[in-house]
Motif scaffolding. Structure first.
Motif, PDB file in Angstrom:
ATOM      1  N   GLY A 226      42.693  38.995  41.440  1.00 44.86           N
ATOM      2  CA  GLY A 226      42.421  38.476  42.778  1.00 44.86           C
ATOM      3  C   GLY A 226      43.279  39.073  43.874  1.00 44.86           C
ATOM      4  O   GLY A 226      43.126  38.730  45.039  1.00 44.86           O
TER       5      GLY A 226
ATOM      6  N   THR B 258      39.228  33.228  43.902  1.00 39.91           N
ATOM      7  CA  THR B 258      38.327  33.060  45.032  1.00 39.91           C
ATOM      8  C   THR B 258      37.746  34.400  45.462  1.00 39.91           C
ATOM      9  O   THR B 258      36.546  34.507  45.696  1.00 39.91           O
ATOM     10  CB  THR B 258      39.070  32.392  46.219  1.00 39.91           C
ATOM     11  OG1 THR B 258      39.631  31.168  45.756  1.00 39.91           O
ATOM     12  CG2 THR B 258      38.135  32.132  47.374  1.00 39.91           C
ATOM     13  N   THR B 259      38.593  35.439  45.584  1.00 38.23           N
ATOM     14  CA  THR B 259      38.108  36.745  46.037  1.00 38.23           C
ATOM     15  C   THR B 259      38.722  37.878  45.214  1.00 38.23           C
ATOM     16  O   THR B 259      39.776  37.716  44.601  1.00 38.23           O
ATOM     17  CB  THR B 259      38.459  37.016  47.515  1.00 38.23           C
ATOM     18  OG1 THR B 259      39.885  36.966  47.660  1.00 38.23           O
ATOM     19  CG2 THR B 259      37.812  36.027  48.457  1.00 38.23           C
ATOM     20  N   SER B 260      38.025  39.010  45.251  1.00 38.70           N
ATOM     21  CA  SER B 260      38.592  40.258  44.753  1.00 38.70           C
ATOM     22  C   SER B 260      38.228  41.337  45.760  1.00 38.70           C
ATOM     23  O   SER B 260      37.121  41.340  46.298  1.00 38.70           O
ATOM     24  CB  SER B 260      38.080  40.600  43.356  1.00 38.70           C
ATOM     25  OG  SER B 260      36.756  41.071  43.380  1.00 38.70           O
ATOM     26  N   ASN B 261      39.188  42.211  46.058  1.00 41.25           N
ATOM     27  CA  ASN B 261      38.982  43.289  47.023  1.00 41.25           C
ATOM     28  C   ASN B 261      39.518  44.587  46.442  1.00 41.25           C
ATOM     29  O   ASN B 261      40.713  44.699  46.177  1.00 41.25           O
ATOM     30  CB  ASN B 261      39.703  42.984  48.347  1.00 41.25           C
ATOM     31  CG  ASN B 261      39.081  41.805  49.062  1.00 41.25           C
ATOM     32  OD1 ASN B 261      37.983  41.895  49.572  1.00 41.25           O
ATOM     33  ND2 ASN B 261      39.781  40.682  49.062  1.00 41.25           N
TER      34      ASN B 261
ATOM     35  N   THR C 238      28.653  39.585  45.985  1.00 37.44           N
ATOM     36  CA  THR C 238      29.283  40.896  45.873  1.00 37.44           C
ATOM     37  C   THR C 238      28.817  41.780  47.012  1.00 37.44           C
ATOM     38  O   THR C 238      27.633  41.805  47.337  1.00 37.44           O
ATOM     39  CB  THR C 238      28.908  41.590  44.545  1.00 37.44           C
ATOM     40  OG1 THR C 238      29.311  40.768  43.459  1.00 37.44           O
ATOM     41  CG2 THR C 238      29.585  42.938  44.421  1.00 37.44           C
TER      42      THR C 238
ATOM     43  N   VAL D 195      34.758  34.933  39.852  1.00 41.07           N
ATOM     44  CA  VAL D 195      35.201  35.306  41.193  1.00 41.07           C
ATOM     45  C   VAL D 195      34.120  34.823  42.153  1.00 41.07           C
ATOM     46  O   VAL D 195      32.924  35.045  41.907  1.00 41.07           O
ATOM     47  CB  VAL D 195      35.393  36.836  41.324  1.00 41.07           C
ATOM     48  CG1 VAL D 195      35.640  37.234  42.763  1.00 41.07           C
ATOM     49  CG2 VAL D 195      36.530  37.321  40.431  1.00 41.07           C
ATOM     50  N   ASP D 196      34.503  34.149  43.226  1.00 36.11           N
ATOM     51  CA  ASP D 196      33.513  33.689  44.199  1.00 36.11           C
ATOM     52  C   ASP D 196      32.930  34.853  44.997  1.00 36.11           C
ATOM     53  O   ASP D 196      31.727  34.984  45.126  1.00 36.11           O
ATOM     54  CB  ASP D 196      34.120  32.658  45.157  1.00 36.11           C
ATOM     55  CG  ASP D 196      34.405  31.331  44.469  1.00 36.11           C
ATOM     56  OD1 ASP D 196      33.779  31.037  43.424  1.00 36.11           O
ATOM     57  OD2 ASP D 196      35.262  30.582  44.968  1.00 36.11           O
ATOM     58  N   THR D 197      33.799  35.703  45.569  1.00 32.69           N
ATOM     59  CA  THR D 197      33.354  36.809  46.412  1.00 32.69           C
ATOM     60  C   THR D 197      34.090  38.086  46.039  1.00 32.69           C
ATOM     61  O   THR D 197      35.318  38.118  46.055  1.00 32.69           O
ATOM     62  CB  THR D 197      33.614  36.501  47.908  1.00 32.69           C
ATOM     63  OG1 THR D 197      32.934  35.287  48.241  1.00 32.69           O
ATOM     64  CG2 THR D 197      33.111  37.624  48.793  1.00 32.69           C
ATOM     65  N   ALA D 198      33.331  39.140  45.713  1.00 33.42           N
ATOM     66  CA  ALA D 198      33.909  40.438  45.353  1.00 33.42           C
ATOM     67  C   ALA D 198      33.510  41.467  46.409  1.00 33.42           C
ATOM     68  O   ALA D 198      32.342  41.540  46.800  1.00 33.42           O
ATOM     69  CB  ALA D 198      33.423  40.881  43.986  1.00 33.42           C
ATOM     70  N   ASN D 199      34.495  42.263  46.856  1.00 37.53           N
ATOM     71  CA  ASN D 199      34.264  43.342  47.812  1.00 37.53           C
ATOM     72  C   ASN D 199      34.763  44.643  47.210  1.00 37.53           C
ATOM     73  O   ASN D 199      35.929  44.745  46.830  1.00 37.53           O
ATOM     74  CB  ASN D 199      35.006  43.069  49.126  1.00 37.53           C
ATOM     75  CG  ASN D 199      34.513  41.804  49.797  1.00 37.53           C
ATOM     76  OD1 ASN D 199      33.371  41.716  50.204  1.00 37.53           O
ATOM     77  ND2 ASN D 199      35.372  40.805  49.874  1.00 37.53           N
TER      78      ASN D 199
END
Length: 165
Positions: free
Chosen positions: A48, A89-92, A146, A117-121
């Motif tokens: 994360g 929550t997120t991965s960037n 994503t 993961v809720d939101t991946a970028n």
């Protein structure tokens, strides 16, 4: 008054055995445990934490994040999420140069533990992904949303779903 209510809730949660799960990012790790068939494993878990991938002079890649960095071999699999039960929550992930085998927006789960993961970028500004980009994770994992942006680079395959292997 608010402090007292929070302490009462925490006390009740502890007494009742309710676990309070945090989705806060953790320090990234590299898993080099061999696979069951003795094939070497090089799986990097960002946990994360936002990471940037760049080519390392002399071979391999350097993965950087706020407060740290790690050099890994070319062909490493990169996960934005965590491993077996770690959810965020997120991965960037930003890749500027170098070569990796896979990039996963999510984590890697197991039969008994999901890694979500809720939101991946994922943003690719250059470099080479020799196998695939997956918007999701591997095995028992889920990513709700994503976003994959490719500005430059060479990619063998882009897949919006998780992979089971």
């Amino acid at each position: 008054m608010v402090k007292k209510l929070c302490l009462i809730f925490l006390f009740i949660a502890i007494i009742c055995g309710i676990s309070i799960v945090s989705n806060a990012a953790e320090t990234p790790i590299l898993d080099t445990t061999p696979y069951p068939n003795s094939e070497p494993r090089n799986d990097f878990f960002a946990n994360g934490t936002p990471i940037t991938i760049t080519e390392k002079v002399g071979g391999g890649v350097t993965i950087t994040w706020t407060g740290g960095s790690m050099d890994v071999v070319s062909g490493t699999r990169i996960f934005g999420g965590g491993n077996e039960g770690k959810s965020y929550t997120t991965s960037n992930i930003v890749m500027n140069s170098g070569t990796v085998s896979h990039i996963y927006g999510g984590g890697r789960g197991s039969v008994s533990q999901t890694s979500n993961v809720d939101t991946a970028n994922i943003t690719i500004n250059g470099g080479t992904i020799s196998k695939s980009i997956y918007g999701g994770g591997a095995l028992s994992s889920r990513v709700k949303n994503t976003k994959i942006v490719v500005n430059a680079g060479q990619i063998a395959n882009i897949n919006g779903r998780r992979i089971s292997f």
